[in-house]
Design a protein around this motif. Structure first.
Motif, PDB file in Angstrom:
ATOM      1  N   LEU A 180       0.824  -1.206   0.000  1.00  0.00           N
ATOM      2  CA  LEU A 180       0.000   0.000   0.000  1.00  0.00           C
ATOM      3  C   LEU A 180       0.861   1.260   0.000  1.00  0.00           C
ATOM      4  CD1 LEU A 180      -2.818  -1.043   2.509  1.00  0.00           C
ATOM      5  CD2 LEU A 180      -3.041  -0.738   0.036  1.00  0.00           C
ATOM      6  N   PHE A 238       0.900   3.930  -3.032  1.00  0.00           N
ATOM      7  CA  PHE A 238       0.538   5.313  -2.719  1.00  0.00           C
ATOM      8  C   PHE A 238       1.649   6.261  -3.171  1.00  0.00           C
ATOM      9  CE2 PHE A 238       0.485   9.007   0.125  1.00  0.00           C
ATOM     10  CZ  PHE A 238      -0.820   9.448  -0.053  1.00  0.00           C
ATOM     11  N   ARG A 287      -5.034   5.623   1.040  1.00  0.00           N
ATOM     12  CA  ARG A 287      -4.710   4.216   1.284  1.00  0.00           C
ATOM     13  C   ARG A 287      -5.964   3.345   1.342  1.00  0.00           C
ATOM     14  NH1 ARG A 287       0.357   2.821   3.660  1.00  0.00           N
ATOM     15  NH2 ARG A 287      -0.725   1.277   4.922  1.00  0.00           N
TER      16      ARG A 287
END
Length: 396
Positions: free
Chosen positions: A186, A190, A207
């Motif tokens: 993640l 991101f 997220r």
């Protein structure tokens, strides 16, 4: 003359004096007599209580040596008259709850006579069968393998065969246990999206949005380490994908001699709790598939084993779809989740696409959760009263 008469007076005590003296003596002696009588009774009761407590301890110790329903049932079973041992009535008998108590369907009630130091008692026992429900954490983190924290099935009949750490973490196995791989993926996605976003007018997915739209493939690759073909190189990794961006995250890399290799354990967290997950298997084309292809003592595809242990509760609709390729001839196991695309555990036959197997075997056994023991008097004024009570919890 008067003085001599006084010294020669031998008439003794009067009746009043004697009665008075006896009365005084009785008043003084009565508390002493009562004290010794009470002390004697207390000593007898203390000895009785101690014997009853010892009886309870003996019963608890005896029953604590058993761990399941079958063993307890055997205590009350009459031996076969035709067997090698002469038939005798069992010491333990089926019993019933205490007066005024309703029977517990998750309990057994037993009783037997008990003698301690010549004192006769009856031991009445309630054996409660509790839920045996393992959580599904990787053994490497100090936890146990199981079939899901939400898996409460017929509490009276839960039992599992759980592989020991020595069986899992053997030199012949590669063990991949998920930890913070999802958080890493993640963060990477991101960062990538942030770097590729347009100027101030653009929007960047947070997220939670990335997590909701994320997809994942679990990869297991088995190849030769090098051209000498003395070791297998096992690589277990995830490929995460979101909006055209991918991140590969390694769970485990292992090198195992070809004549020792047995299997791969993957302890993982579900990306979705009620959906299908993808597994991509890749076994090198030059690794022998079957006995007829074997050219040395190396492990062949037919003998390879792959284990999938999901580390969280999932619904019945959760499944792993395995693109096996050459690995389709290997053995596949899971902790009570559905496997699509491969034939399942040969010990639990099932068709392709319908297999729900388990390397954490579930057997229908009642497991003892708690033992409650009451010791009853059998004689005297207290016959039928509870002389001692004791409880123990069985640790699984």
């Amino acid at each position: 003359m008067r003085r001599d008469k006084w010294f020669k007076d031998d008439s003794g005590f009067s009746l009043i004096e004697v009665v008075l003296a006896v009365a005084i003596l009785a008043l003084v002696a009565l508390p002493i007599i009562n004290y010794f009588t009470y002390s004697s009774l207390q000593a007898v009761e203390g000895r009785d209580r101690q014997c009853a407590t010892t009886a309870a301890e003996n019963v608890v110790e005896e029953l604590s040596s058993y761990s399941n329903y079958t063993q307890i049932k055997n205590l009350t079973a009459t031996p076969d008259p035709a067997g090698p041992v002469p038939s005798e009535a069992p010491i333990w008998q089926q019993s019933s709850p205490a007066p005024g108590e309703s029977p517990d369907p998750q309990s057994d009630y037993l009783q037997r006579p008990v003698t301690v130091n010549g004192f006769q008692y009856v031991a009445k026992v309630q054996i409660q069968y509790g839920v045996y429900n393992s959580s599904t954490k990787a053994i490497g983190s100090g936890e146990t393998i199981g079939s899901g924290t939400g898996d409460i099935r017929s509490p009276k009949y839960n039992d599992y065969y759980i592989p020991s750490p020595s069986e899992v973490y053997a030199p012949s196995n590669a063990v991949a246990a998920e930890d913070d791989e999802l958080d890493f993926a993640l963060s990477e996605l991101f960062t990538t999206l942030s770097a590729s976003a347009p100027g101030a007018s653009g929007t960047i997915a947070d997220r939670d949005t990335i997590r909701a739209g994320l997809s994942r493939v679990i990869h297991i690759d088995v190849n030769y380490k090098d051209t000498e073909k003395k070791e297998y190189a096992v690589h277990v990794y995830y490929t995460y994908e979101y909006s055209g961006h991918t991140v590969n995250v390694t769970l485990e890399k292992a090198e195992i001699p070809v004549n020792q290799f047995k299997g791969v354990f993957v302890f993982y967290n579900p990306l979705r709790f009620d959906a299908q997950e993808e597994v991509s298997m890749n076994i090198a084309s030059d690794i022998p598939r079957s006995e007829s292809d074997r050219i040395s003592d190396e492990t062949i595809v037919d003998d390879m084993e792959f284990y999938f242990a999901v580390q969280d509760a999932v619904t019945d609709s959760y499944r792993l779809h395995i693109e096996a390729g050459r690995a389709a001839d290997a053995k596949f196991f899971a902790n009570d989740i559905t496997l699509d695309g491969v034939v399942g555990n040969p010990q639990e036959p099932g068709g392709v696409g319908t297999t729900k197997n388990s390397f954490v075997s579930r057997n229908k056994k009642e497991r003892i959760g708690r033992i409650l023991v009451d010791i009853y008097e059998t004689a005297g004024k207290k016959a039928g009263e509870v002389a001692a009570h004791m409880e123990t919890t069985m640790a699984e």
